[in-house]
Design a protein around this motif. Structure first.
Motif, PDB file in Angstrom:
ATOM      1  N   THR A   1       0.844  -1.199   0.000  1.00  0.00           N
ATOM      2  CA  THR A   1       0.000   0.000   0.000  1.00  0.00           C
ATOM      3  C   THR A   1       0.877   1.246   0.000  1.00  0.00           C
ATOM      4  O   THR A   1       1.566   1.533   0.959  1.00  0.00           O
TER       5      THR A   1
ATOM      6  N   ARG B   1     -12.672   2.411   0.552  1.00  0.00           N
ATOM      7  CA  ARG B   1     -11.984   2.425  -0.733  1.00  0.00           C
ATOM      8  C   ARG B   1     -10.794   1.480  -0.721  1.00  0.00           C
ATOM      9  O   ARG B   1     -10.561   0.746  -1.686  1.00  0.00           O
ATOM     10  N   SER B   2     -10.016   1.482   0.366  1.00  0.00           N
ATOM     11  CA  SER B   2      -8.819   0.643   0.355  1.00  0.00           C
ATOM     12  C   SER B   2      -9.207  -0.823   0.492  1.00  0.00           C
ATOM     13  O   SER B   2      -8.539  -1.684  -0.063  1.00  0.00           O
TER      14      SER B   2
ATOM     15  N   ARG C   1     -10.170  -1.755  -2.870  1.00  0.00           N
ATOM     16  CA  ARG C   1      -8.995  -1.949  -3.702  1.00  0.00           C
ATOM     17  C   ARG C   1      -8.349  -3.305  -3.446  1.00  0.00           C
ATOM     18  O   ARG C   1      -7.980  -4.004  -4.389  1.00  0.00           O
ATOM     19  N   SER C   2      -8.208  -3.698  -2.168  1.00  0.00           N
ATOM     20  CA  SER C   2      -7.559  -4.990  -1.944  1.00  0.00           C
ATOM     21  C   SER C   2      -8.450  -6.128  -2.427  1.00  0.00           C
ATOM     22  O   SER C   2      -7.936  -7.121  -2.944  1.00  0.00           O
TER      23      SER C   2
ATOM     24  N   ASN D   1      -7.813  -6.153  -6.172  1.00  0.00           N
ATOM     25  CA  ASN D   1      -6.508  -6.703  -6.532  1.00  0.00           C
ATOM     26  C   ASN D   1      -6.463  -8.214  -6.324  1.00  0.00           C
ATOM     27  O   ASN D   1      -5.795  -8.931  -7.071  1.00  0.00           O
TER      28      ASN D   1
ATOM     29  N   ARG E   1      -4.724  -4.321 -12.489  1.00  0.00           N
ATOM     30  CA  ARG E   1      -4.830  -3.477 -11.297  1.00  0.00           C
ATOM     31  C   ARG E   1      -5.437  -2.123 -11.634  1.00  0.00           C
ATOM     32  O   ARG E   1      -6.035  -1.482 -10.787  1.00  0.00           O
ATOM     33  N   ASP E   2      -5.278  -1.664 -12.861  1.00  0.00           N
ATOM     34  CA  ASP E   2      -5.867  -0.385 -13.257  1.00  0.00           C
ATOM     35  C   ASP E   2      -7.204  -0.587 -13.963  1.00  0.00           C
ATOM     36  O   ASP E   2      -7.805   0.367 -14.430  1.00  0.00           O
TER      37      ASP E   2
ATOM     38  N   TYR F   1     -14.851   0.821  -5.879  1.00  0.00           N
ATOM     39  CA  TYR F   1     -13.452   0.988  -6.271  1.00  0.00           C
ATOM     40  C   TYR F   1     -13.309   0.982  -7.794  1.00  0.00           C
ATOM     41  O   TYR F   1     -12.585   1.809  -8.363  1.00  0.00           O
TER      42      TYR F   1
ATOM     43  N   LEU G   1     -11.775   4.008 -10.490  1.00  0.00           N
ATOM     44  CA  LEU G   1     -10.724   3.869 -11.506  1.00  0.00           C
ATOM     45  C   LEU G   1     -11.070   4.670 -12.764  1.00  0.00           C
ATOM     46  O   LEU G   1     -10.202   5.025 -13.546  1.00  0.00           O
TER      47      LEU G   1
END
Ligand code: HEC
Length: 109
Positions: free
Chosen positions: A26, A34-35, A38-39, A42, A51-52, A102, A106
């Motif tokens: 991170t 949000r995080s 994100r995880s 991912n 990832r994007d 999330y 992007l």
């Protein structure tokens, strides 16, 4: 026997720590939902979407240009589509909401 067992334990702990350490590098901090979105992304989605969100492996869509609404994305993730498996039984509806939030973040890049 007892001696062998004691030797095994520190080794097991080391492996566990290694697995955790490599899972989520991170760099930038975001608010909690949000995080975790994100995880989740991912871990579950980046394999095909990158990832994007742009990878598009095996016919996966570039998520950054998706025209779907948030509700449609949630339905797609829950039910799966084409080569993408349904996540209904893999993620909770809260997790699906977080991961879709999330995905939508992007798009604003
Ligand atoms: C096994 C590869 C794979 C994985 C893993 C995967 N997807 Fe997909 N995804 C696809 C493919 C392939 C499509 C296109 C399906 C079709 O339209 O035939 C797709 C489509 C989508 C769409 C629809 C985009 C659009 O505009 O139509 C969304 C949203 C989506 N994926 C989100 C996710 C999320 C969120 C995750 C993780 C929870 C995820 N995907 C995991 C392969 C994958």
């Amino acid at each position: 026997m007892a001696l062998n067992m004691r030797r095994m334990i520190p080794y097991g702990v080391g492996v566990l720590l290694l697995a955790c350490g490599s899972a989520s590098p991170t760099n930038d901090r975001m608010e909690a939902d949000r995080s975790s979105g994100r995880s989740l992304f991912n871990l579950n989605c980046a394999l095909c979407h990158g990832r994007d969100g742009k990878l598009g492996l095996n016919g996966a869509k570039d998520l950054t240009v998706s025209m779907l609404t948030k509700e449609e994305m949630i339905a797609t993730v829950e039910q799966g589509r084409g080569a993408m498996m349904p996540y209904r039984d893999i993620l909770t509806s809260k997790e699906i909401d977080a991961v879709v939030t999330y995905v939508r973040s992007l798009q604003k890049k």
